[in-house]
Design a protein around this motif. Structure first.
Motif, PDB file in Angstrom:
ATOM      1  N   VAL A 280       0.812  -1.220   0.000  1.00  0.00           N
ATOM      2  CA  VAL A 280       0.000   0.000   0.000  1.00  0.00           C
ATOM      3  C   VAL A 280       0.842   1.266   0.000  1.00  0.00           C
ATOM      4  N   ARG A 281       2.162   1.132   0.106  1.00  0.00           N
ATOM      5  CA  ARG A 281       3.055   2.284   0.141  1.00  0.00           C
ATOM      6  C   ARG A 281       4.293   2.019  -0.696  1.00  0.00           C
ATOM      7  N   ARG A 282       4.796   3.064  -1.326  1.00  0.00           N
ATOM      8  CA  ARG A 282       6.094   2.961  -1.999  1.00  0.00           C
ATOM      9  C   ARG A 282       7.165   3.240  -0.955  1.00  0.00           C
ATOM     10  N   LEU A 283       7.813   2.195  -0.503  1.00  0.00           N
ATOM     11  CA  LEU A 283       8.825   2.317   0.539  1.00  0.00           C
ATOM     12  C   LEU A 283      10.122   2.848  -0.059  1.00  0.00           C
ATOM     13  N   ILE A 284      10.648   3.913   0.516  1.00  0.00           N
ATOM     14  CA  ILE A 284      11.942   4.471   0.118  1.00  0.00           C
ATOM     15  C   ILE A 284      12.894   4.157   1.265  1.00  0.00           C
ATOM     16  N   LEU A 285      13.586   3.034   1.133  1.00  0.00           N
ATOM     17  CA  LEU A 285      14.408   2.476   2.201  1.00  0.00           C
ATOM     18  C   LEU A 285      15.833   3.020   2.083  1.00  0.00           C
ATOM     19  N   THR A 286      16.252   3.796   3.057  1.00  0.00           N
ATOM     20  CA  THR A 286      17.518   4.510   2.965  1.00  0.00           C
ATOM     21  C   THR A 286      18.617   3.811   3.745  1.00  0.00           C
ATOM     22  N   ASP A 287      19.802   3.773   3.161  1.00  0.00           N
ATOM     23  CA  ASP A 287      20.998   3.368   3.898  1.00  0.00           C
ATOM     24  C   ASP A 287      21.647   4.638   4.435  1.00  0.00           C
ATOM     25  N   ALA A 288      21.741   4.745   5.749  1.00  0.00           N
ATOM     26  CA  ALA A 288      22.350   5.927   6.347  1.00  0.00           C
ATOM     27  C   ALA A 288      23.828   6.019   5.971  1.00  0.00           C
ATOM     28  N   ARG A 289      24.404   7.195   6.138  1.00  0.00           N
ATOM     29  CA  ARG A 289      25.840   7.335   5.863  1.00  0.00           C
ATOM     30  C   ARG A 289      26.637   6.357   6.728  1.00  0.00           C
ATOM     31  N   ALA A 290      27.641   5.763   6.121  1.00  0.00           N
ATOM     32  CA  ALA A 290      28.502   4.760   6.756  1.00  0.00           C
ATOM     33  C   ALA A 290      27.783   3.436   7.000  1.00  0.00           C
ATOM     34  N   ALA A 291      26.627   3.229   6.363  1.00  0.00           N
ATOM     35  CA  ALA A 291      25.864   1.998   6.551  1.00  0.00           C
ATOM     36  C   ALA A 291      25.443   1.429   5.205  1.00  0.00           C
ATOM     37  N   GLY A 292      25.263   0.114   5.159  1.00  0.00           N
ATOM     38  CA  GLY A 292      24.766  -0.526   3.945  1.00  0.00           C
ATOM     39  C   GLY A 292      25.608  -0.201   2.741  1.00  0.00           C
ATOM     40  N   ARG A 293      24.934   0.279   1.680  1.00  0.00           N
ATOM     41  CA  ARG A 293      25.630   0.567   0.425  1.00  0.00           C
ATOM     42  C   ARG A 293      25.962   2.043   0.274  1.00  0.00           C
ATOM     43  N   SER A 294      25.778   2.819   1.339  1.00  0.00           N
ATOM     44  CA  SER A 294      26.157   4.224   1.319  1.00  0.00           C
ATOM     45  C   SER A 294      27.639   4.381   1.646  1.00  0.00           C
ATOM     46  N   ALA A 295      28.198   5.505   1.261  1.00  0.00           N
ATOM     47  CA  ALA A 295      29.616   5.767   1.479  1.00  0.00           C
ATOM     48  C   ALA A 295      29.890   6.137   2.937  1.00  0.00           C
ATOM     49  N   VAL A 296      31.148   5.972   3.327  1.00  0.00           N
ATOM     50  CA  VAL A 296      31.612   6.321   4.670  1.00  0.00           C
ATOM     51  C   VAL A 296      32.233   7.715   4.613  1.00  0.00           C
ATOM     52  N   PRO A 297      31.770   8.643   5.429  1.00  0.00           N
ATOM     53  CA  PRO A 297      32.308  10.004   5.373  1.00  0.00           C
ATOM     54  C   PRO A 297      33.709  10.090   5.970  1.00  0.00           C
ATOM     55  N   ALA A 298      34.454  11.091   5.536  1.00  0.00           N
ATOM     56  CA  ALA A 298      35.788  11.312   6.098  1.00  0.00           C
ATOM     57  C   ALA A 298      35.697  11.800   7.539  1.00  0.00           C
ATOM     58  N   ASP A 299      34.627  12.509   7.847  1.00  0.00           N
ATOM     59  CA  ASP A 299      34.456  13.064   9.185  1.00  0.00           C
ATOM     60  C   ASP A 299      33.422  12.245   9.959  1.00  0.00           C
ATOM     61  N   PRO A 300      33.848  11.439  10.957  1.00  0.00           N
ATOM     62  CA  PRO A 300      32.891  10.631  11.717  1.00  0.00           C
ATOM     63  C   PRO A 300      31.824  11.454  12.420  1.00  0.00           C
ATOM     64  N   ALA A 301      32.098  12.720  12.701  1.00  0.00           N
ATOM     65  CA  ALA A 301      31.118  13.550  13.408  1.00  0.00           C
ATOM     66  C   ALA A 301      29.832  13.708  12.618  1.00  0.00           C
ATOM     67  N   THR A 302      29.900  13.549  11.296  1.00  0.00           N
ATOM     68  CA  THR A 302      28.702  13.709  10.466  1.00  0.00           C
ATOM     69  C   THR A 302      27.770  12.508  10.556  1.00  0.00           C
ATOM     70  N   VAL A 303      28.191  11.464  11.272  1.00  0.00           N
ATOM     71  CA  VAL A 303      27.351  10.284  11.453  1.00  0.00           C
ATOM     72  C   VAL A 303      26.400  10.468  12.641  1.00  0.00           C
ATOM     73  N   SER A 304      26.602  11.486  13.444  1.00  0.00           N
ATOM     74  CA  SER A 304      25.682  11.791  14.533  1.00  0.00           C
ATOM     75  C   SER A 304      24.252  11.876  14.005  1.00  0.00           C
ATOM     76  N   PHE A 305      23.296  11.373  14.776  1.00  0.00           N
ATOM     77  CA  PHE A 305      21.909  11.412  14.296  1.00  0.00           C
ATOM     78  C   PHE A 305      21.419  12.838  14.073  1.00  0.00           C
ATOM     79  N   VAL A 306      21.969  13.779  14.811  1.00  0.00           N
ATOM     80  CA  VAL A 306      21.597  15.182  14.597  1.00  0.00           C
ATOM     81  C   VAL A 306      22.039  15.639  13.210  1.00  0.00           C
ATOM     82  N   GLU A 307      23.245  15.260  12.816  1.00  0.00           N
ATOM     83  CA  GLU A 307      23.756  15.625  11.494  1.00  0.00           C
ATOM     84  C   GLU A 307      23.046  14.848  10.389  1.00  0.00           C
TER      85      GLU A 307
END
Length: 280
Positions: A46-73
Motif C-alpha cells: 500500500v506504500r512505496r517504501l523508500i528504504l535509505t541506507d544511512a551514511r557509513a551503513a549498507g551501500r552508502s559511502a563512509v564520510p571522512a568526518d565521523p562527526a557527520t554520522v551523529s543522528f543530529v547531522e
C-alpha cells in the motif's frame, strides 16, 4: 541502484519497493543495512517504501568526518533526500535508533513532515530505555534455555550484544529468527555507534531539546513491542507524552521487530494512521 548526493558530497544509497504514496524509511542499528527491514511486513502493498541506507551503513559511502554520522547531522541527509525525490512533504517511518534522526528532522523541518511513524524507538534525544523495565522484561524469560547465556552477556562488546538478541523477540525460535540476521547487514565500523549517539542530549541540554520536539505539530505514531527486552516500551510512552498530536500502540505479541512478529496488525495500524486515522 539509486543514489543521491548529500550536502557534503557524500553518495548515499536508497531502495524503492512497492506501490502507492511514498514513505521514507530510516533503519536502526545504528548503521544497519536497510535490507533487514525487507517489505516491512507487507506494507509495500500500500506504500512505496523508500528504504535509505544511512551514511557509513549498507551501500552508502563512509564520510571522512565521523562527526557527520551523529543522528543530529544525519537529519540533513533526510532533507537532501527529500529534495532529490522532488517531494514537498514526507511521510517518515523510522525504526529503533533511526527514530532519533527522524525526530531531529521533524524538529528542524516541521513544515516538511506530514506524518511520523516511530517503530520501537530508542528515545527522543538519546537512548531512554528504563533499566527497571528492561530487567523485568528479561527476568520474565528466565525459564528459556537460552536465558543464562543471554543474561550474562557483556553489552559493551559486539559479541555480547549479539547474545542479547533473544531478548529482542516475543518468541525466540532460533531456526526462524536467525534468518532475520543476514551477515554483512550490521556495521563493522567500531566507531560508528559512539559517533551516532554523540548527538544525544545531556542532562543540561535535554529540557531545551524536548521543548524543540514538543513544538512539532505533525501527527506522530509510536509503536512499542510489549516483549521488547532490548528497548522496552518506556521510550515509546515518553514520545507519546511529548508530542501534542500522538498515538501509542503497544503490540502484545511483539518484541523489537513487530513487522515480523505481527505483520498484519503492523500493516493495518500504520496504513490507518497514514491515511489520516485518529491519534490521541
Amino acid at each position: 541502484m539509486p543514489f543521491f548526493t548529500s550536502y557534503d558530497g557524500l553518495r548515499l544509497h536508497y531502495d524503492q519497493d512497492g506501490d502507492g504514496p511514498p514513505l521514507v524509511v530510516l533503519p536502526g542499528g545504528p548503521g544497519t543495512d536497510a535490507r533487514y527491514l525487507r517489505d516491512l511486513g507487507g506494507l509495500s502493498a500500500v506504500r512505496r517504501l523508500i528504504l535509505t541506507d544511512a551514511r557509513a551503513a549498507g551501500r552508502s559511502a563512509v564520510p571522512a568526518d565521523p562527526a557527520t554520522v551523529s543522528f543530529v547531522e544525519q537529519a540533513r541527509d533526510v532533507e537532501e533526500l527529500r529534495r532529490h525525490l522532488g517531494l514537498q512533504t514526507l511521510d517518515v517511518l523510522a525504526h529503533s535508533a533511526g527514530s532519533l534522526t527522524a525526530q531531529e528532522y521533524a524538529a528542524t523541518h516541521p513544515d516538511r513532515v506530514r506524518r511520523l511513524v516511530l517503530v520501537t524507538p530508542v528515545g527522543r534525544a538519546g537512548r531512554e530505555a528504563d533499566p527497571a523495565e528492561i530487567a523485568t522484561l528479561r527476568a520474565a524469560r528466565r525459564n528459556e534455555p537460552w536465558y543464562p547465556q543471554a543474561a550474562g552477556a557483556d553489552v559493551q562488546s559486539p559479541l555480547g550484544r549479539a547474545r542479547l538478541v533473544p531478548f529482542s523477540w516475543h518468541r525466540w525460535t532460533p531456526e526462524r529468527r536467525r534468518a532475520e540476521y543476514v551477515p554483512g547487514h550490521a556495521t563493522t565500523l567500531p566507531w560508528l555507534r559512539a559517533a551516532f549517539y554523540a548527538g544525544s542530549a545531556t542532562p543540561d541540554t535535554l529540557p531545551e531539546r524536548l521543548k524543540r520536539l514538543a513544538a512539532v505539530t505533525c501527527p506522530v505514531l509510536a509503536i512499542a513491542g510489549a516483549s521488547d527486552g532490548l528497548i522496552g516500551t518506556v521510550p515509546a510512552r515518553l514520545i507519546h507524552e511529548t508530542y501534542r498530536d500522538s498515538r501509542l500502540e503497544v503490540f502484545a505479541e511483539s518484541g523489537h521487530r513487530p513487522w515480523v512478529e505481527q505483520p498484519e496488525l503492523f500493516r493495518t495500524v500504520i496504513d490507518d494512521f497514514l491515511r489520516g486515522g485518529g491519534v490521541g
